[in-house]
Each structure stands twice: as C-alpha cells, then as structure tokens.
Design a protein around this motif. Structure first.
Motif, PDB file in Angstrom:
ATOM      1  N   VAL A 107      59.519 114.632  14.417  1.00  0.00           N
ATOM      2  CA  VAL A 107      58.246 113.997  14.062  1.00  0.00           C
ATOM      3  C   VAL A 107      58.480 112.882  13.052  1.00  0.00           C
ATOM      4  N   LEU A 108      59.306 113.143  12.060  1.00  0.00           N
ATOM      5  CA  LEU A 108      59.582 112.125  11.045  1.00  0.00           C
ATOM      6  C   LEU A 108      60.324 110.933  11.628  1.00  0.00           C
ATOM      7  N   ILE A 109      61.263 111.182  12.516  1.00  0.00           N
ATOM      8  CA  ILE A 109      61.985 110.065  13.156  1.00  0.00           C
ATOM      9  C   ILE A 109      61.023 109.243  14.009  1.00  0.00           C
ATOM     10  N   TYR A 110      60.150 109.927  14.739  1.00  0.00           N
ATOM     11  CA  TYR A 110      59.149 109.226  15.547  1.00  0.00           C
ATOM     12  C   TYR A 110      58.258 108.351  14.670  1.00  0.00           C
ATOM     13  N   LYS A 111      57.786 108.886  13.559  1.00  0.00           N
ATOM     14  CA  LYS A 111      56.931 108.125  12.647  1.00  0.00           C
ATOM     15  C   LYS A 111      57.694 106.951  12.019  1.00  0.00           C
ATOM     16  N   THR A 112      58.964 107.160  11.746  1.00  0.00           N
ATOM     17  CA  THR A 112      59.782 106.083  11.180  1.00  0.00           C
ATOM     18  C   THR A 112      59.895 104.937  12.168  1.00  0.00           C
ATOM     19  N   VAL A 113      60.222 105.255  13.419  1.00  0.00           N
ATOM     20  CA  VAL A 113      60.345 104.217  14.450  1.00  0.00           C
ATOM     21  C   VAL A 113      58.996 103.541  14.680  1.00  0.00           C
ATOM     22  N   ARG A 114      57.961 104.328  14.670  1.00  0.00           N
ATOM     23  CA  ARG A 114      56.616 103.788  14.924  1.00  0.00           C
ATOM     24  C   ARG A 114      56.184 102.831  13.815  1.00  0.00           C
ATOM     25  N   ASN A 115      56.672 103.015  12.610  1.00  0.00           N
ATOM     26  CA  ASN A 115      56.320 102.138  11.481  1.00  0.00           C
ATOM     27  C   ASN A 115      57.387 101.102  11.175  1.00  0.00           C
ATOM     28  N   SER A 116      58.309 100.888  12.078  1.00  0.00           N
ATOM     29  CA  SER A 116      59.407  99.956  11.806  1.00  0.00           C
ATOM     30  C   SER A 116      58.943  98.499  11.749  1.00  0.00           C
ATOM     31  N   TYR A 117      57.751  98.196  12.238  1.00  0.00           N
ATOM     32  CA  TYR A 117      57.229  96.826  12.171  1.00  0.00           C
ATOM     33  C   TYR A 117      57.040  96.385  10.726  1.00  0.00           C
ATOM     34  N   CYS A 118      56.963  97.329   9.811  1.00  0.00           N
ATOM     35  CA  CYS A 118      56.741  97.001   8.398  1.00  0.00           C
ATOM     36  C   CYS A 118      57.934  96.314   7.752  1.00  0.00           C
ATOM     37  N   GLU A 121      59.517  90.410   7.151  1.00  0.00           N
ATOM     38  CA  GLU A 121      59.347  89.737   5.867  1.00  0.00           C
ATOM     39  C   GLU A 121      57.899  89.374   5.567  1.00  0.00           C
ATOM     40  N   LYS A 122      57.192  88.937   6.550  1.00  0.00           N
ATOM     41  CA  LYS A 122      55.823  88.449   6.360  1.00  0.00           C
ATOM     42  C   LYS A 122      54.791  89.567   6.254  1.00  0.00           C
ATOM     43  N   TYR A 123      55.191  90.792   6.500  1.00  0.00           N
ATOM     44  CA  TYR A 123      54.243  91.901   6.456  1.00  0.00           C
ATOM     45  C   TYR A 123      53.984  92.262   5.002  1.00  0.00           C
ATOM     46  N   ASP A 124      52.728  92.155   4.547  1.00  0.00           N
ATOM     47  CA  ASP A 124      52.429  92.351   3.133  1.00  0.00           C
ATOM     48  C   ASP A 124      51.484  93.522   2.843  1.00  0.00           C
ATOM     49  N   ARG A 125      51.168  94.341   3.833  1.00  0.00           N
ATOM     50  CA  ARG A 125      50.298  95.492   3.625  1.00  0.00           C
ATOM     51  C   ARG A 125      51.117  96.728   3.280  1.00  0.00           C
ATOM     52  N   PHE A 126      50.382  97.744   2.805  1.00  0.00           N
ATOM     53  CA  PHE A 126      51.040  99.014   2.469  1.00  0.00           C
ATOM     54  C   PHE A 126      51.647  99.630   3.735  1.00  0.00           C
ATOM     55  N   CYS A 127      52.870 100.105   3.617  1.00  0.00           N
ATOM     56  CA  CYS A 127      53.565 100.652   4.775  1.00  0.00           C
ATOM     57  C   CYS A 127      54.341 101.906   4.375  1.00  0.00           C
ATOM     58  N   LEU A 128      54.348 102.876   5.273  1.00  0.00           N
ATOM     59  CA  LEU A 128      55.036 104.139   4.995  1.00  0.00           C
ATOM     60  C   LEU A 128      56.432 104.204   5.617  1.00  0.00           C
TER      61      LEU A 128
END
Length: 165
Positions: A107-118, A121-128
């Motif tokens: 589950v954690l690996i899936y969530k990590t891959v799913r949030n890899s867009y963060c 460089e240009k992404y400035d929102r809160f990211c997990l």
C-alpha cells in the motif's frame, strides 16, 4: 539482611537476551515500527493508510510486550501462550507480522508511486511523496526484521528447542 540471590540471575538473563540474535532483532523491530507509525501519524493521511497505521501500531505494541516479557523472563505468566509454548507464540507473532506487513508495504509503495508527480520542480503544493517514501522504507525494513525473526524461531523450533534464547 539476607542476600538477594536472584539479582545476578536476572541480570545474566537480561544480558543474555539483549546479546542474542532475537534480542537484537526485537530492538530493531521496535525502533523501525515506531519510526513507521510516527512518520505516518505525524502527517496527514487518508483511506488505505489507516490499515498501515493499524498494522504498525498493533505489532509495535505486541512486539514491545513480547520483548519485555522475554527480557524479564516472565513468559510463564502468560496464560495458554507462555512457558513451553513461548517459542511457538513468538513464531506465530512473527509470521502474522510478516503476513500483515507485506500488504501494508505494498500500500505504501503504491501511494508513493501514485504521488511521484510531486517531485517535479514546478509543483508547489503540499505533497506526501517523501512521507510515503520514508514510510515505505520503514515498512520494508520492518518486514525484513520480522522475516529474520521468523527464520530464527523456525530454526530453533526445527532443532526441537522450546525456549527463545
């Protein structure tokens, strides 16, 4: 005053357990498990991560209890599971931990891959992303530590031993 004959025996038992393979692995499990649930609990999490928190906290508490009971040599006080069954109890605990940590790690690996867009460089929102990545590492190492103790307990059981150390 009468001398206290049990003190040297208790001290020797504690030192023997802390120097044993299982004692070192149990300390590692406690530290890694605490690292996992603190990493997740200190941040905002949702949905499937509740399962990971449950597994991490549940097995952290159980491992802590097993550690202190074995450390103090009080496993005989546990009804039905202590005494001669203590090795089997530890082995069952470790097998259950591996069985539940594997999907939690997934589950954690899936969530990590799913949030890899963060990581852009240009992404400035809160990211997990970094939280999930750190938690994935902790969960993987924790699962490996429990797998080591499964091997240790299984080898002792196969040799016909009944005590954990």
């Amino acid at each position: 005053m009468p001398p206290e004959p049990e003190q040297p025996q208790v001290r020797e038992h504690i030192l023997k357990f802390l120097r044993s393979s299982l004692g070192v692995v149990r300390i590692l499990q406690i530290v890694l498990g605490a690292g996992l649930w603190v990493t997740i609990a200190a941040n905002k999490y949702e949905k499937s991560i509740h399962y990971v928190v449950f597994v991490a906290v549940f097995f952290w508490l159980l491992t802590l209890a097993l550690f202190f009971l074995t450390l103090l040599g009080k496993q005989d006080l546990v009804p039905l599971l202590g005494g001669e069954r203590w090795l089997c109890t530890n082995l069952a605990h470790d097998v259950a931990a591996v069985a539940l940590y594997l999907p939690a790690t997934g589950v954690l690996i899936y969530k990590t891959v799913r949030n890899s867009y963060c990581t852009l460089e240009k992404y400035d929102r809160f990211c997990l992303y970094k939280v999930y990545l750190t938690a994935s590492v902790f969960a993987s190492l924790c699962c490996l530590a429990y797998l080591l103790s499964v091997g240790y307990g299984a080898s002792r059981k196969c040799r016909g031993e009944q005590m954990v150390i």
